[in-house]
Design a protein around this motif. Structure first.
Motif, mmCIF file in Angstrom:
data_model
loop_
_atom_site.group_PDB
_atom_site.id
_atom_site.type_symbol
_atom_site.label_atom_id
_atom_site.label_comp_id
_atom_site.label_asym_id
_atom_site.label_seq_id
_atom_site.Cartn_x
_atom_site.Cartn_y
_atom_site.Cartn_z
ATOM 1 N N ASP A 99 28.576 39.357 7.218
ATOM 2 C CA ASP A 99 27.849 40.048 8.135
ATOM 3 C C ASP A 99 28.684 40.895 9.258
ATOM 4 O O ASP A 99 28.240 41.854 9.699
ATOM 5 C CB ASP A 99 27.234 38.758 9.149
ATOM 6 N N ALA A 100 30.053 40.692 9.445
ATOM 7 C CA ALA A 100 30.970 41.426 9.928
ATOM 8 C C ALA A 100 31.152 42.897 9.363
ATOM 9 O O ALA A 100 31.378 43.871 10.268
ATOM 10 C CB ALA A 100 32.405 40.632 10.241
ATOM 11 N N ASP A 104 29.905 46.362 11.080
ATOM 12 C CA ASP A 104 30.888 47.419 11.157
ATOM 13 C C ASP A 104 30.120 48.787 10.363
ATOM 14 O O ASP A 104 30.339 49.981 10.972
ATOM 15 C CB ASP A 104 32.169 47.236 10.246
ATOM 16 N N SER A 105 29.477 48.734 9.350
ATOM 17 C CA SER A 105 28.688 49.558 8.763
ATOM 18 C C SER A 105 27.672 50.381 9.770
ATOM 19 O O SER A 105 27.277 51.623 9.318
ATOM 20 C CB SER A 105 27.994 49.241 7.440
ATOM 21 N N LEU A 106 27.194 49.799 10.671
ATOM 22 C CA LEU A 106 26.150 50.404 11.633
ATOM 23 C C LEU A 106 26.692 51.630 12.319
ATOM 24 O O LEU A 106 25.991 52.300 12.823
ATOM 25 C CB LEU A 106 25.704 49.378 12.555
ATOM 26 N N LYS A 107 27.976 51.755 12.345
ATOM 27 C CA LYS A 107 28.666 52.911 12.739
ATOM 28 C C LYS A 107 28.108 54.263 12.024
ATOM 29 O O LYS A 107 27.989 55.144 12.555
ATOM 30 C CB LYS A 107 30.143 52.991 12.851
ATOM 31 N N GLU A 108 27.600 53.936 10.772
ATOM 32 C CA GLU A 108 27.218 55.139 9.839
ATOM 33 C C GLU A 108 25.862 55.211 9.731
ATOM 34 O O GLU A 108 25.022 56.000 9.475
ATOM 35 C CB GLU A 108 28.037 55.011 8.667
ATOM 36 N N THR A 113 20.349 46.649 10.421
ATOM 37 C CA THR A 113 19.727 45.914 11.287
ATOM 38 C C THR A 113 18.437 45.429 10.865
ATOM 39 O O THR A 113 17.849 44.230 11.134
ATOM 40 C CB THR A 113 19.460 46.838 12.774
ATOM 41 N N GLU A 114 17.599 46.091 10.090
ATOM 42 C CA GLU A 114 16.553 45.486 9.579
ATOM 43 C C GLU A 114 16.341 45.105 7.958
ATOM 44 O O GLU A 114 15.319 44.561 7.483
ATOM 45 C CB GLU A 114 15.336 46.614 9.735
ATOM 46 N N ALA A 115 17.663 45.333 7.248
ATOM 47 C CA ALA A 115 17.627 44.904 6.012
ATOM 48 C C ALA A 115 18.435 43.497 6.062
ATOM 49 O O ALA A 115 19.319 43.482 6.479
ATOM 50 C CB ALA A 115 18.434 45.787 5.092
ATOM 51 N N GLY A 116 18.085 42.594 5.032
ATOM 52 C CA GLY A 116 18.695 41.390 4.902
ATOM 53 C C GLY A 116 18.638 40.834 3.616
ATOM 54 O O GLY A 116 17.886 41.616 2.618
ATOM 55 N N GLY A 200 22.521 39.667 6.864
ATOM 56 C CA GLY A 200 22.133 40.873 7.424
ATOM 57 C C GLY A 200 21.213 40.663 8.559
ATOM 58 O O GLY A 200 21.185 39.744 9.181
ATOM 59 N N ASP A 201 19.775 41.500 8.615
ATOM 60 C CA ASP A 201 18.737 41.391 9.632
ATOM 61 C C ASP A 201 19.502 41.182 11.119
ATOM 62 O O ASP A 201 19.433 40.294 11.810
ATOM 63 C CB ASP A 201 18.082 40.025 9.396
ATOM 64 N N LEU A 202 20.456 41.910 11.287
ATOM 65 C CA LEU A 202 21.484 42.001 12.504
ATOM 66 C C LEU A 202 20.712 42.205 13.579
ATOM 67 O O LEU A 202 21.320 42.008 14.794
ATOM 68 C CB LEU A 202 22.579 43.068 12.380
ATOM 69 N N GLN A 203 19.500 42.689 13.756
ATOM 70 C CA GLN A 203 18.813 42.869 14.995
ATOM 71 C C GLN A 203 18.448 41.407 15.425
ATOM 72 O O GLN A 203 18.047 41.277 16.905
ATOM 73 C CB GLN A 203 17.593 43.528 14.606
ATOM 74 N N TYR A 204 18.566 40.296 14.879
ATOM 75 C CA TYR A 204 18.118 38.990 15.168
ATOM 76 C C TYR A 204 19.440 38.416 15.601
ATOM 77 O O TYR A 204 19.630 37.190 15.786
ATOM 78 C CB TYR A 204 17.364 38.308 14.207
ATOM 79 N N LYS A 205 20.649 38.777 15.310
ATOM 80 C CA LYS A 205 21.823 38.245 15.571
ATOM 81 C C LYS A 205 22.790 38.820 16.606
ATOM 82 O O LYS A 205 22.265 39.887 16.777
ATOM 83 C CB LYS A 205 22.725 38.203 14.346
ATOM 84 N N ASN A 206 23.535 38.193 17.232
ATOM 85 C CA ASN A 206 24.386 38.790 18.317
ATOM 86 C C ASN A 206 25.626 39.654 17.742
ATOM 87 O O ASN A 206 25.950 39.209 16.522
ATOM 88 C CB ASN A 206 25.049 37.965 19.384
ATOM 89 N N PRO A 207 25.974 40.866 18.114
ATOM 90 C CA PRO A 207 25.779 41.409 19.551
ATOM 91 C C PRO A 207 24.234 42.108 19.739
ATOM 92 O O PRO A 207 24.045 42.515 20.593
ATOM 93 C CB PRO A 207 26.853 42.104 19.594
ATOM 94 N N ILE A 208 23.879 42.716 18.155
ATOM 95 C CA ILE A 208 22.665 43.533 18.467
ATOM 96 C C ILE A 208 21.588 42.849 19.176
ATOM 97 O O ILE A 208 20.864 43.428 19.897
ATOM 98 C CB ILE A 208 22.407 43.866 17.054
#
Length: 316
Positions: A99-100, A104-108, A113-116, A200-208
């Motif tokens: 998950d970390a 980090d891949s969100l920089k690109e 955020t929506e894939a898991g 994944g699904d980072l929109q439901y996890k911190n810090p997003i």
């Protein structure tokens, strides 16, 4: 795909045969992934024979399932807990690491955020006879023994746990983190997701998840009951874990399936089919493919993945 007829006297359990099968079903694309690592391929410096099998059922896109299928077993092998024989700790730590990496891949790209992906893992130490399974979401792992006299399957048990938002313990955890469980679509969901644990699904996890409402994604806002700074992880990457000691005088069948199979089949019937085909001489990979082909024949079928593993104890 694989059949071994030699058994080292130092091994508790023989990996007799193993194989995988997949079908796309009625879906527009295949988002399931399988990882199939035999002992001579496992990336760890150990004298023990380690086999690793996993199914990752992606949703949103195949980004997370594809990345995890290529990398998670490598991360597990490198964890300090693995070298100490703490396979549960290594798996838990590796899921956090994964998950970390996705964060980090969100920089690109914001795709993670929506894939898991779900996770269903079997890690086998054939030398010691240790079986460790872990899962997130609704992909499942079934274990059965073969009766020593009749050869028929018995003691069939599901080792995985289904992580659904309306399960009492999951609902309590989600609400404790400030989340909402809704059934507006007919099934329990957190925002747009019908499971409570996944990679994944980072929109439901911190810090997003702590972004204010102007920054947050629409599904995150629908999943929340509290202000951003009070939100915890609505979705968890803490796996359900089971460790078992396989016996030298027994024979086992291990089946991993994505929900494209488990949602339409009975565990006992599935194991009986594996046994019936195996006794006819059908290879494990062909059995797994037949199971997924059968699932794909249903109307509105999902992506389907199956791994079949046949194990013989040293004295069986």
């Amino acid at each position: 795909m694989f059949r071994n007829t030699l058994l080292s006297t130092s091994d508790t359990v023989l990996l007799f045969d193993a194989g995988k099968g997949q079908t796309q079903g009625s879906r527009p694309s295949q988002e399931d992934r399988c990882t199939f690592v035999l002992p001579d391929q496992f990336p760890a410096k150990t004298e023990d024979k380690i086999a690793f099998f996993a199914i990752y059922d992606g949703h949103g896109t195949d980004l997370v399932s594809d990345h995890a299928s290529r990398n998670l077993h490598i991360i597990i092998a490198k964890r300090p807990e693995f070298a100490a024989g703490d396979y549960e700790g290594a798996i838990k730590g590796a899921l956090g690491n994964e998950d970390a990496i996705l964060l980090d891949s969100l920089k690109e790209s914001f795709e993670a955020t929506e894939a898991g992906s779900t996770v269903a893992i079997c890690l086998l130490n054939l030398t010691k006879g240790d079986l460790v399974v872990a899962n997130l979401g609704d992909s499942h792992i079934i274990l059965a023994e073969r009766h020593p006299e009749s050869g028929q399957p018995y003691r069939t048990q599901r080792l995985s746990k289904s992580h659904k938002p309306d399960a009492p313990d999951e609902k309590s955890r989600i609400e404790g983190a400030g989340g909402l469980v809704n059934k507006s679509t007919g099934s329990a969901r957190v925002g747009g997701l019908n499971m409570s644990r996944a990679l994944g699904d980072l929109q439901y996890k911190n810090p997003i998840n702590k972004l204010d409402n102007d920054q947050a994604l629409p599904k995150t806002r629908r999943a929340s009951a509290v202000a951003p700074d009070a939100r915890g992880n609505f979705l968890s990457n803490e796996p359900h874990l089971v460790r078992m000691k396989l016996q030298t005088d027994r024979r086992y069948m291990l089946v991993l399936v994505s929900d494209g199979i488990s949602d339409i089949s009975n565990d006992t019937a599935l194991i009986q089919l594996v046994m019936r085909l195996s006794m006819r001489g059908t290879r494990a990979g062909d059995i797994a493919q037949e199971i997924t082909n059968s699932a794909a024949a249903h109307s509105h079928s999902d992506n389907s993945s199956c791994i079949v593993v046949l194990l013989d104890g040293q004295n069986s």
